[in-house]
Design a protein around this motif. Structure first.
Motif, PDB file in Angstrom:
ATOM      1  N   ASN A  21       1.034  -1.512  -0.106  1.00 58.31           N
ATOM      2  CA  ASN A  21       0.034  -0.059   0.133  1.00 58.31           C
ATOM      3  C   ASN A  21       0.696   1.311   0.905  1.00 58.31           C
ATOM      4  OD1 ASN A  21      -2.243  -1.342   0.016  1.00 58.31           O
ATOM      5  ND2 ASN A  21      -2.586  -1.846   2.278  1.00 58.31           N
ATOM      6  N   ARG A  22       2.432   1.112   0.766  1.00 58.00           N
ATOM      7  CA  ARG A  22       2.789   2.785   0.423  1.00 58.00           C
ATOM      8  C   ARG A  22       3.456   2.736  -0.420  1.00 58.00           C
ATOM      9  NH1 ARG A  22       8.395   3.719   0.351  1.00 58.00           N
ATOM     10  NH2 ARG A  22       8.773   1.585   0.502  1.00 58.00           N
ATOM     11  N   LEU A  23       3.436   1.283  -1.644  1.00 57.51           N
ATOM     12  CA  LEU A  23       3.713   1.416  -2.810  1.00 57.51           C
ATOM     13  C   LEU A  23       3.105   2.273  -3.562  1.00 57.51           C
ATOM     14  CD1 LEU A  23       6.651  -1.193  -2.944  1.00 57.51           C
ATOM     15  CD2 LEU A  23       7.176   1.747  -2.604  1.00 57.51           C
ATOM     16  N   ASN A  24       1.545   2.313  -3.238  1.00 61.26           N
ATOM     17  CA  ASN A  24       0.683   2.149  -4.626  1.00 61.26           C
ATOM     18  C   ASN A  24       0.536   1.310  -5.207  1.00 61.26           C
ATOM     19  OD1 ASN A  24      -0.486   4.333  -2.582  1.00 61.26           O
ATOM     20  ND2 ASN A  24       1.469   5.876  -3.613  1.00 61.26           N
ATOM     21  N   LEU A  25       0.765   0.101  -5.134  1.00 61.94           N
ATOM     22  CA  LEU A  25       0.328  -1.048  -6.166  1.00 61.94           C
ATOM     23  C   LEU A  25      -0.015  -2.072  -5.692  1.00 61.94           C
ATOM     24  CD1 LEU A  25       4.153  -2.048  -5.739  1.00 61.94           C
ATOM     25  CD2 LEU A  25       3.662  -0.997  -8.044  1.00 61.94           C
ATOM     26  N   SER A  26      -0.744  -2.537  -6.589  1.00 65.57           N
ATOM     27  CA  SER A  26      -2.158  -2.962  -6.747  1.00 65.57           C
ATOM     28  C   SER A  26      -2.008  -4.766  -6.676  1.00 65.57           C
ATOM     29  CB  SER A  26      -3.484  -3.465  -7.269  1.00 65.57           C
ATOM     30  OG  SER A  26      -3.188  -3.566  -8.480  1.00 65.57           O
ATOM     31  N   GLN A  27      -2.784  -5.483  -5.776  1.00 66.05           N
ATOM     32  CA  GLN A  27      -2.862  -7.382  -5.927  1.00 66.05           C
ATOM     33  C   GLN A  27      -1.997  -7.952  -7.474  1.00 66.05           C
ATOM     34  OE1 GLN A  27      -5.354  -9.257  -3.983  1.00 66.05           O
ATOM     35  NE2 GLN A  27      -4.827  -8.663  -1.800  1.00 66.05           N
ATOM     36  N   LYS A  28      -2.505  -6.794  -8.335  1.00 64.82           N
ATOM     37  CA  LYS A  28      -2.668  -7.886  -9.724  1.00 64.82           C
ATOM     38  C   LYS A  28      -1.329  -6.846  -9.932  1.00 64.82           C
ATOM     39  CE  LYS A  28      -4.634  -7.339 -14.023  1.00 64.82           C
ATOM     40  NZ  LYS A  28      -3.396  -6.587 -14.924  1.00 64.82           N
ATOM     41  N   ASP A  29      -0.916  -5.705 -10.055  1.00 64.03           N
ATOM     42  CA  ASP A  29       0.702  -5.394  -9.913  1.00 64.03           C
ATOM     43  C   ASP A  29       2.311  -6.357  -9.706  1.00 64.03           C
ATOM     44  OD1 ASP A  29      -0.440  -2.677 -11.616  1.00 64.03           O
ATOM     45  OD2 ASP A  29      -0.051  -1.854  -9.045  1.00 64.03           O
ATOM     46  N   ILE A  30       1.809  -6.411  -8.230  1.00 64.72           N
ATOM     47  CA  ILE A  30       2.312  -7.290  -7.946  1.00 64.72           C
ATOM     48  C   ILE A  30       2.512  -8.717  -8.312  1.00 64.72           C
ATOM     49  CG2 ILE A  30       3.040  -8.789  -5.732  1.00 64.72           C
ATOM     50  CD1 ILE A  30       3.475  -6.240  -5.695  1.00 64.72           C
ATOM     51  N   ALA A  31       1.371  -9.573  -8.725  1.00 58.85           N
ATOM     52  CA  ALA A  31       1.159 -10.583  -9.453  1.00 58.85           C
ATOM     53  C   ALA A  31       1.357 -11.089 -10.722  1.00 58.85           C
ATOM     54  CB  ALA A  31      -0.720 -10.890  -9.326  1.00 58.85           C
ATOM     55  N   ASP A  32       1.730  -9.452 -11.194  1.00 58.45           N
ATOM     56  CA  ASP A  32       2.416  -9.638 -13.039  1.00 58.45           C
ATOM     57  C   ASP A  32       3.213  -9.165 -13.233  1.00 58.45           C
ATOM     58  OD1 ASP A  32      -0.274  -9.388 -14.088  1.00 58.45           O
ATOM     59  OD2 ASP A  32      -0.444  -7.297 -14.504  1.00 58.45           O
ATOM     60  N   PHE A  33       3.681  -8.374 -11.945  1.00 60.49           N
ATOM     61  CA  PHE A  33       5.570  -8.166 -11.270  1.00 60.49           C
ATOM     62  C   PHE A  33       6.306  -9.397 -11.670  1.00 60.49           C
ATOM     63  CE2 PHE A  33       9.307  -8.251  -9.472  1.00 60.49           C
ATOM     64  CZ  PHE A  33      10.184  -6.989 -10.132  1.00 60.49           C
ATOM     65  N   LEU A  34       5.879 -10.699 -10.997  1.00 60.94           N
ATOM     66  CA  LEU A  34       6.329 -12.076 -10.831  1.00 60.94           C
ATOM     67  C   LEU A  34       5.684 -12.932 -11.430  1.00 60.94           C
ATOM     68  CD1 LEU A  34       5.699 -12.020  -6.822  1.00 60.94           C
ATOM     69  CD2 LEU A  34       7.457 -11.577  -7.438  1.00 60.94           C
ATOM     70  N   GLY A  35       4.926 -12.875 -12.317  1.00 64.75           N
ATOM     71  CA  GLY A  35       4.455 -13.762 -13.295  1.00 64.75           C
ATOM     72  C   GLY A  35       3.749 -14.546 -12.769  1.00 64.75           C
ATOM     73  N   MET A  36       2.442 -13.816 -12.104  1.00 65.67           N
ATOM     74  CA  MET A  36       1.700 -15.338 -11.014  1.00 65.67           C
ATOM     75  C   MET A  36      -0.027 -14.554 -11.505  1.00 65.67           C
ATOM     76  SD  MET A  36       3.199 -15.389  -7.660  1.00 65.67           S
ATOM     77  CE  MET A  36       4.845 -16.082  -7.878  1.00 65.67           C
ATOM     78  N   SER A  37      -1.363 -15.416 -10.026  1.00 65.39           N
ATOM     79  CA  SER A  37      -2.016 -14.702 -10.208  1.00 65.39           C
ATOM     80  C   SER A  37      -2.011 -13.628  -8.587  1.00 65.39           C
ATOM     81  CB  SER A  37      -3.104 -16.617  -9.637  1.00 65.39           C
ATOM     82  OG  SER A  37      -2.287 -17.061  -8.677  1.00 65.39           O
ATOM     83  N   SER A  38      -3.180 -13.781  -9.491  1.00 65.53           N
ATOM     84  CA  SER A  38      -3.952 -11.973  -7.746  1.00 65.53           C
ATOM     85  C   SER A  38      -3.938 -12.720  -6.797  1.00 65.53           C
ATOM     86  CB  SER A  38      -4.759 -11.138  -8.764  1.00 65.53           C
ATOM     87  OG  SER A  38      -4.279 -10.322  -9.791  1.00 65.53           O
ATOM     88  N   LYS A  39      -4.194 -13.870  -7.025  1.00 67.02           N
ATOM     89  CA  LYS A  39      -5.299 -14.963  -5.220  1.00 67.02           C
ATOM     90  C   LYS A  39      -3.973 -15.515  -5.165  1.00 67.02           C
ATOM     91  CE  LYS A  39      -8.368 -19.347  -4.661  1.00 67.02           C
ATOM     92  NZ  LYS A  39      -8.660 -20.041  -5.119  1.00 67.02           N
ATOM     93  N   GLN A  40      -2.950 -15.401  -5.539  1.00 66.65           N
ATOM     94  CA  GLN A  40      -2.275 -15.686  -4.630  1.00 66.65           C
ATOM     95  C   GLN A  40      -0.833 -14.435  -3.790  1.00 66.65           C
ATOM     96  OE1 GLN A  40      -0.547 -19.763  -4.304  1.00 66.65           O
ATOM     97  NE2 GLN A  40       0.662 -17.749  -2.414  1.00 66.65           N
ATOM     98  N   VAL A  41      -0.882 -13.948  -4.273  1.00 68.14           N
ATOM     99  CA  VAL A  41      -0.595 -12.426  -3.667  1.00 68.14           C
ATOM    100  C   VAL A  41      -1.193 -12.224  -2.731  1.00 68.14           C
ATOM    101  CG1 VAL A  41      -0.322  -9.899  -3.970  1.00 68.14           C
ATOM    102  CG2 VAL A  41       0.491 -11.772  -5.311  1.00 68.14           C
ATOM    103  N   SER A  42      -2.745 -12.717  -2.825  1.00 68.29           N
ATOM    104  CA  SER A  42      -3.867 -12.391  -2.027  1.00 68.29           C
ATOM    105  C   SER A  42      -3.708 -12.750  -0.651  1.00 68.29           C
ATOM    106  CB  SER A  42      -5.503 -12.402  -2.277  1.00 68.29           C
ATOM    107  OG  SER A  42      -6.051 -12.362  -1.130  1.00 68.29           O
TER     108      SER A  42
END
Length: 235
Positions: A21-42
């Motif tokens: 949240n500090r970096l203003n990144l969504s779960q999808k942003d993280i998932a896309d960067f790592l090449g995985m699903s948003s569900k896993q980040v959640s």
């Protein structure tokens, strides 16, 4: 799993979400960067702690890894002004890393005013081991200037492993000393001429070559290797 371990994992999940949240990144942003699903980040934020290898990768987009692992953010990492060689830590699992007044510059260079520790950072011993940094002599060096953009930005704090044997740093992003100036640049050793090609990631800056004679007479040396960015100023 013990109750203490469960509590620790829940805390890491909370800190991971707080840092995202500090970096203003969504779960999808993280998932896309790592090449995985948003569900896993959640799941990392609600059920299980993030794997250390994934967390290390996220340092590349500005994640404060130390904060996620220890709860210490950038402001709390600077524990105190050092006096002499006092590097006692506040917890046995933490390692004190000094900051020297090298004033390393990623631009035109900066005059060294002193090499005495001026501050210290407390880093997780577990994180250092995970990144194979626990046996290295480390210091924190701030970046000044824009010649290494978009790899390093003005104001970034870098974790640097200091070297004594110049053969330990033949290539990569390093802290360099030339006469009374210190730079952060990318280097590549030329075995034929026994000199160094020195370049900037920002192509607005010209590359240059360090001759063997400048190394032999002590005008030039590699101070250390940039291992990680501890804190980014731009994302």
């Amino acid at each position: 799993m013990s109750s203490n371990q469960l509590l620790k994992d829940i805390n890491v999940c909370h800190l991971f979400k707080k840092e995202r949240n500090r970096l203003n990144l969504s779960q999808k942003d993280i998932a896309d960067f790592l090449g995985m699903s948003s569900k896993q980040v959640s799941r990392w934020e609600t059920q299980i702690a993030i794997p250390s290898d994934k967390l290390s990768l996220l340092a590349g987009i500005g994640f404060d890894v130390n904060f996620v692992l220890t709860g210490q953010n950038y402001d709390s990492l600077v524990i105190a002004t050092l006096h002499g060689s006092n590097l006692q830590t506040s917890h046995e699992d933490l390692v004190a890393v000094p900051q020297y007044d090298l004033a390393a510059s990623a631009g035109g260079g900066a005059l060294i005013t002193a090499e005495h520790p001026i501050a210290r950072f407390e880093l997780s011993n577990r994180w250092l081991k995970q990144n194979n940094l626990h046996n290295k002599r480390l210091t924190v060096v701030p970046v000044r200037g824009d010649s290494m953009e978009s790899t390093l930005f003005d104001g970034d704090l870098t974790l640097v492993s200091l070297i004594e044997d110049q053969t330990e740093a033949r290539e990569g992003v390093c802290v360099l000393r030339f006469d009374d100036e210190v730079f952060v640049k990318r280097i590549q050793y030329d075995f034929k001429s026994k000199g160094y090609n020195v370049s900037s990631d920002n192509k607005a800056y010209s590359d240059f070559f360090v001759e063997a004679v400048d190394i032999e007479n002590g005008r030039f040396n590699v101070v250390g290797k940039v291992e990680r960015v501890l804190q980014r100023t731009k994302f």
